[in-house]
Every structure is written in C-alpha cells, then in structure tokens.
Scaffold this motif. Structure first.
Motif, PDB file in Angstrom:
ATOM      1  N   PRO A  10      37.663  18.872  82.907  1.00  0.00           N
ATOM      2  CA  PRO A  10      36.213  18.923  82.553  1.00  0.00           C
ATOM      3  C   PRO A  10      35.759  17.780  81.800  1.00  0.00           C
ATOM      4  O   PRO A  10      36.538  17.618  80.941  1.00  0.00           O
ATOM      5  N   GLY A  11      34.709  17.250  82.158  1.00  0.00           N
ATOM      6  CA  GLY A  11      34.395  16.160  81.106  1.00  0.00           C
ATOM      7  C   GLY A  11      34.912  14.673  81.201  1.00  0.00           C
ATOM      8  O   GLY A  11      34.494  13.887  80.631  1.00  0.00           O
ATOM      9  N   SER A  12      36.070  14.471  82.259  1.00  0.00           N
ATOM     10  CA  SER A  12      36.581  13.305  82.281  1.00  0.00           C
ATOM     11  C   SER A  12      36.121  12.260  83.307  1.00  0.00           C
ATOM     12  O   SER A  12      35.549  13.026  84.166  1.00  0.00           O
ATOM     13  N   LEU A  13      36.462  11.300  83.167  1.00  0.00           N
ATOM     14  CA  LEU A  13      36.193   9.999  84.126  1.00  0.00           C
ATOM     15  C   LEU A  13      37.595   9.686  84.778  1.00  0.00           C
ATOM     16  O   LEU A  13      38.314   9.178  84.236  1.00  0.00           O
ATOM     17  N   MET A  33      24.841  19.454  80.383  1.00  0.00           N
ATOM     18  CA  MET A  33      25.607  19.645  81.721  1.00  0.00           C
ATOM     19  C   MET A  33      26.867  20.510  81.611  1.00  0.00           C
ATOM     20  O   MET A  33      27.618  20.334  80.541  1.00  0.00           O
ATOM     21  N   ASN A  34      27.063  21.306  82.561  1.00  0.00           N
ATOM     22  CA  ASN A  34      28.305  22.167  82.650  1.00  0.00           C
ATOM     23  C   ASN A  34      29.477  21.325  83.648  1.00  0.00           C
ATOM     24  O   ASN A  34      29.290  21.207  84.587  1.00  0.00           O
ATOM     25  N   ALA A  35      30.179  20.736  82.665  1.00  0.00           N
ATOM     26  CA  ALA A  35      31.168  20.027  83.372  1.00  0.00           C
ATOM     27  C   ALA A  35      32.376  21.057  83.910  1.00  0.00           C
ATOM     28  O   ALA A  35      32.840  21.833  83.420  1.00  0.00           O
ATOM     29  N   ALA A  36      32.634  20.672  85.300  1.00  0.00           N
ATOM     30  CA  ALA A  36      33.558  21.332  85.874  1.00  0.00           C
ATOM     31  C   ALA A  36      35.052  20.595  85.948  1.00  0.00           C
ATOM     32  O   ALA A  36      35.068  19.443  85.936  1.00  0.00           O
ATOM     33  N   SER A  37      36.166  21.647  86.209  1.00  0.00           N
ATOM     34  CA  SER A  37      37.517  21.091  86.535  1.00  0.00           C
ATOM     35  C   SER A  37      37.340  20.800  88.138  1.00  0.00           C
ATOM     36  O   SER A  37      36.732  21.651  88.810  1.00  0.00           O
ATOM     37  N   ILE A  38      38.353  19.873  88.460  1.00  0.00           N
ATOM     38  CA  ILE A  38      38.516  19.742  90.005  1.00  0.00           C
ATOM     39  C   ILE A  38      40.039  19.786  90.223  1.00  0.00           C
ATOM     40  O   ILE A  38      40.826  19.171  89.535  1.00  0.00           O
ATOM     41  N   ARG A  39      40.508  20.361  91.255  1.00  0.00           N
ATOM     42  CA  ARG A  39      41.994  20.452  91.601  1.00  0.00           C
ATOM     43  C   ARG A  39      42.082  20.179  93.116  1.00  0.00           C
ATOM     44  O   ARG A  39      41.547  20.931  93.775  1.00  0.00           O
ATOM     45  N   LEU A  40      42.905  19.109  93.390  1.00  0.00           N
ATOM     46  CA  LEU A  40      43.320  19.073  94.708  1.00  0.00           C
ATOM     47  C   LEU A  40      44.803  19.428  94.800  1.00  0.00           C
ATOM     48  O   LEU A  40      45.701  18.999  94.220  1.00  0.00           O
ATOM     49  N   ASN A  41      44.810  20.503  95.830  1.00  0.00           N
ATOM     50  CA  ASN A  41      46.295  20.968  96.088  1.00  0.00           C
ATOM     51  C   ASN A  41      46.863  20.574  97.423  1.00  0.00           C
ATOM     52  O   ASN A  41      46.459  21.065  98.507  1.00  0.00           O
ATOM     53  N   SER A  42      47.754  19.480  97.529  1.00  0.00           N
ATOM     54  CA  SER A  42      48.531  18.929  98.599  1.00  0.00           C
ATOM     55  C   SER A  42      47.459  18.862  99.706  1.00  0.00           C
ATOM     56  O   SER A  42      47.626  19.277 100.974  1.00  0.00           O
ATOM     57  N   VAL A  43      46.514  17.910  99.417  1.00  0.00           N
ATOM     58  CA  VAL A  43      45.245  17.725 100.274  1.00  0.00           C
ATOM     59  C   VAL A  43      45.734  16.689 101.188  1.00  0.00           C
ATOM     60  O   VAL A  43      46.347  15.651 100.845  1.00  0.00           O
ATOM     61  N   SER A  44      45.651  16.948 102.543  1.00  0.00           N
ATOM     62  CA  SER A  44      45.756  15.815 103.777  1.00  0.00           C
ATOM     63  C   SER A  44      44.593  15.795 104.605  1.00  0.00           C
ATOM     64  O   SER A  44      43.918  16.766 104.677  1.00  0.00           O
ATOM     65  N   LYS A  45      44.474  14.573 105.252  1.00  0.00           N
ATOM     66  CA  LYS A  45      43.184  14.494 106.119  1.00  0.00           C
ATOM     67  C   LYS A  45      43.558  13.449 107.270  1.00  0.00           C
ATOM     68  O   LYS A  45      43.979  12.272 106.671  1.00  0.00           O
ATOM     69  N   SER A  46      43.735  13.967 108.527  1.00  0.00           N
ATOM     70  CA  SER A  46      43.978  13.187 109.638  1.00  0.00           C
ATOM     71  C   SER A  46      43.072  13.079 110.373  1.00  0.00           C
ATOM     72  O   SER A  46      42.242  13.894 110.600  1.00  0.00           O
ATOM     73  N   PHE A  47      42.929  11.756 111.022  1.00  0.00           N
ATOM     74  CA  PHE A  47      41.785  11.459 112.133  1.00  0.00           C
ATOM     75  C   PHE A  47      42.491  11.384 113.470  1.00  0.00           C
ATOM     76  O   PHE A  47      42.804  10.284 113.621  1.00  0.00           O
ATOM     77  N   GLY A  48      42.802  12.390 113.915  1.00  0.00           N
ATOM     78  CA  GLY A  48      43.499  12.453 115.289  1.00  0.00           C
ATOM     79  C   GLY A  48      44.934  12.376 115.030  1.00  0.00           C
ATOM     80  O   GLY A  48      45.299  12.330 113.888  1.00  0.00           O
ATOM     81  N   PRO A  49      45.872  12.065 116.007  1.00  0.00           N
ATOM     82  CA  PRO A  49      47.439  12.373 115.807  1.00  0.00           C
ATOM     83  C   PRO A  49      47.901  11.145 114.888  1.00  0.00           C
ATOM     84  O   PRO A  49      49.112  11.470 114.529  1.00  0.00           O
ATOM     85  N   ILE A  70      29.745  14.722  81.578  1.00  0.00           N
ATOM     86  CA  ILE A  70      29.907  15.180  83.052  1.00  0.00           C
ATOM     87  C   ILE A  70      31.186  14.805  83.722  1.00  0.00           C
ATOM     88  O   ILE A  70      31.739  13.632  83.561  1.00  0.00           O
ATOM     89  N   THR A  71      31.988  15.651  84.610  1.00  0.00           N
ATOM     90  CA  THR A  71      33.143  15.439  85.270  1.00  0.00           C
ATOM     91  C   THR A  71      32.543  14.341  86.370  1.00  0.00           C
ATOM     92  O   THR A  71      31.823  14.613  87.089  1.00  0.00           O
ATOM     93  N   THR A  72      33.243  13.371  86.281  1.00  0.00           N
ATOM     94  CA  THR A  72      33.316  12.121  87.161  1.00  0.00           C
ATOM     95  C   THR A  72      34.372  11.749  87.814  1.00  0.00           C
ATOM     96  O   THR A  72      35.330  11.452  87.440  1.00  0.00           O
ATOM     97  N   VAL A  73      34.181  11.504  89.337  1.00  0.00           N
ATOM     98  CA  VAL A  73      35.125  10.912  90.163  1.00  0.00           C
ATOM     99  C   VAL A  73      34.579   9.677  90.689  1.00  0.00           C
ATOM    100  O   VAL A  73      33.399   9.554  91.317  1.00  0.00           O
ATOM    101  N   PHE A  74      35.416   8.593  90.360  1.00  0.00           N
ATOM    102  CA  PHE A  74      34.771   7.042  90.360  1.00  0.00           C
ATOM    103  C   PHE A  74      35.831   6.315  91.657  1.00  0.00           C
ATOM    104  O   PHE A  74      37.045   6.535  91.367  1.00  0.00           O
ATOM    105  N   VAL A  75      35.341   5.845  92.589  1.00  0.00           N
ATOM    106  CA  VAL A  75      35.977   5.039  93.575  1.00  0.00           C
ATOM    107  C   VAL A  75      35.749   3.508  93.376  1.00  0.00           C
ATOM    108  O   VAL A  75      34.847   3.131  93.456  1.00  0.00           O
TER     109      VAL A  75
END
Length: 375
Positions: free
Chosen positions: A31-34, A1-17, A196-201
């Motif tokens: 890439p390839g990390s968990l 599998m082709n492992a990818a890198s992921i980058r979050l740059n100053s990410v914000s998320k609001s639900f209403g004000p 594989i690059t993995t994001v676990f919650v």
C-alpha cells in the motif's frame, strides 16, 4: 486516500494458443508504494496493467486488491484511477468540467449523489488542480493546454475520484525529454503526498529507476526480477536485466572459489578477478562477470595505480566526449570493455585511440551472473 495492496498470484494471459503475453507472474505491491512494470515492447507490462484495470481477463492465476480477488469485479467498481498516454480528455469540456465529470460518474459519487453539492464538487476540483500545479486553469479547454498541462489535468482527473489504486500507462511517452523529466519529479511528489498505491508502465529504464519504490523487469511475459531500483541496477539477477537496464560490461569466466562473501573468477586470459557479495556460486561453474562502465577507474598504463583493485590491461579503441564525462571503449584480451569517466580539469582523463590503459574496479563493483544466453 485509502491506499490498497495488490497481489498477483501466478498470473498468465494468452491470446490464442500461440501468444503467451504474460507467463506465471507473481508479485506483491505494498500500500502506498509506486511500482514500475519495465520491459521492451511485447514484454507483457501493459497486459498486466490492463488486467488489473479489468480491461483484460487473465487466463489463469488471480489478482487481489486488499486481499480480495477482483476476477468478478467490473472495472467501474474497482475504484481505480487511470492515466493513459493520449490523456483521454473531453475536448468540448473545460478543465473544471473534465474533472467534475469524473467525480459525478464515479461509483463513489453515485452513492453520495444526494449529499454532494455543486460547491463540494467545485472545492474538490480546485483542490486537485492546486495539487498538480494548475490552479487558475479551471476555465481552459484541452486545446488551450500544452502537452505537459494536459498530462497534469489527466492525473488530476484520475485522482479526484479518490481511487484506491492509480494506474499510469506510459503517460510521458509523447513528451519531450526535458518535460518528461519535469513530470517524473512532479508525479512522484504527488504520488507520495497523496499516498496512493501506483502501478506505472514504461520501457524507459531511467524513468523506472528514478521514480519507483520497486521495479518489475519483464521479458517475453516472464518476470526477470522484482526489486528496488538500486538492486535492479547494482545486482541484476539475470543477463537480460543487466543488459536492459543501463550499459554493462560482460566478461566470460569460471569460478575458482567462492566462500565467506567473496568469489574469485578466472577470466579467459587466466587473470583472476575478486568479487565481494552477490550470490553464492560453486567452484567450476561458468559465469559472466558484469560491471557497469561508471564503476571502472581508468588510468594510463604508465601512471601510478592502486594495487588493491581488480585490474585488466587494455588499449583504447574509441573515445567519445559527452561534456561532463568521457565514454572510452577498450580492446582487451578478455573482450571489449567500456568505461564512463568523469571529466578532470587536470588532464588526467585525456585518452586517445591506441593508448595503453589500466582498467580497474573495486571488489564490490562487479556481479556474477549465470553464463546463459539471453532468453
């Protein structure tokens, strides 16, 4: 599998004000990390995962996979595999058909449709089921599977499409403790074998520490610390991290001096504690000394002791026997302190309420935190 890198740059998320689910989070996943997103309910971890998947649009910032922004890329074109808590298996399909459906409906399969034979689909399904330890389960239906087997099928279906990234949203939450621990080991083995690059919650600290290359600790939408499991546990960056990840003793003090990798802290009773390593802290700053219960050496006050350790005197308040160890809570002049003591056949670890004890820990066993209330 082709492992990818992921980058979050100053990410914000609001639900209403008034609801700020994610606030200015930046981190890089190699890439390839968990990487585990760890935090209590409402910390923003699932919102981040859903944003990577394309189920939520972020309010500001950017998410990049392999250096390219995915803001305009729909979910089905992001080449992601996802495992949810409820498995999301088709009950009317066999295990084989559940996996085959994933292959035939994927973007890659649509491109290869003219070249992908039934035999090739079956071979890929069989290979993936063998990987997750379910070889021979092809003809079963979901209702014929245990919870752990369903989770393995869901994982196999997520991987069978050869995704760039695997997303796991609290996949073990519905399982009992013993099965959870088994699957933690299995999922980590599979992730490393596939690469594989993995994001676990998860909200489970033990799960995060045992499975991850790096852990992102989140609190009320903010990133408190992003580091290896060892650093998260031994060198918490904030009071929230120290208290959320495992048990901790926190003692108020003032820095007397700090230089050459050593910090001296004066506690409320005037006693001096020496610490090695950690962040540089100027003299006079109010801090909290943190030390894990298992880093404490506990002896009766009348016994021989090591003069080369930090020492606090106390009186036993409670003793709880936990089989292989004893949990002892002491009252001291500087506050309540807990120690986790391994059982000793010689009887040296037998303590009772009211015993006068010597609480000791090495210079490298504690960490200095800013004296701030939890946010």
């Amino acid at each position: 599998m082709n492992a990818a890198s992921i980058r979050l740059n100053s990410v914000s998320k609001s639900f209403g004000p008034d609801v700020h689910a994610v606030q200015d989070v930046s981190l890089t996943i190699e890439p390839g990390s968990l990487v585990t997103l760890l935090g209590p309910s409402g910390s923003g971890k699932t919102t981040i995962l859903r944003s990577i998947a394309g189920f939520e649009d972020i309010s500001s910032g950017e998410i990049l996979i392999d250096g390219e922004s995915i803001a305009a890329t729909p979910t089905h074109r992001r080449q992601l595999g996802m495992v949810a808590q409820d498995y999301a298996l088709f009950p009317h399909m066999t295990v084989r058909d559940n996996l085959a459906f994933g292959i035939r409906s994927s973007r890659r399969a649509r491109r290869e449709r003219s070249r992908l034979s039934s035999g090739q689909v079956a071979e890929r399904v069989d290979r993936m089921l063998a990987l997750v330890g379910l070889d021979g389960f092809q003809a079963r239906r979901p209702q014929q599977l245990s919870g752990g087997q369903k989770q393995r099928v869901a994982l196999a279906r997520a991987l069978v499409t050869d995704p760039r990234v695997l997303l796991l949203d609290e996949p073990f939450a519905a399982l009992d403790k013993h099965l959870r621990e088994q699957l933690q080991i299995e999922v980590r083995r599979i992730q490393q074998e596939v690469g594989i690059t993995t994001v676990f919650v998860t909200h489970d600290q033990g799960e995060a520490l045992s499975m991850s290359d790096h852990v992102a600790v989140l609190n009320r939408g903010r990133l408190e610390q992003y580091a290896t499991p060892l650093e998260i546990y031994d060198e918490p960056a904030t009071r929230f991290v120290a208290e959320f990840v495992g048990r901790i003793n926190l003692l108020d003090g003032v820095v007397a001096s700090g230089n050459a990798g050593r910090t001296d802290v004066v506690l409320a009773d005037g006693s001096r504690i020496a610490l090695e390593g950690g962040r540089e802290t100027p003299a006079g700053e109010r801090v909290q000394l943190s030390v894990r219960p298992e880093r404490i050496r506990l002896t009766h006050a009348s016994e021989r002791h090591d003069d080369g350790l930090n020492t606090i005197m106390g009186v036993v308040k409670t003793v709880v026997y936990l089989g292989d160890r004893i949990d002892v809570t002491m009252n001291t002049i500087v506050g309540e302190i807990a120690a986790n003591v391994p059982r000793d056949r010689s009887g040296d670890t037998e303590f009772a309420d009211g015993d006068h004890v010597r609480i000791q820990f090495a210079y490298g066993a504690g960490t200095v935190l800013p004296d701030l209330l939890p946010s």
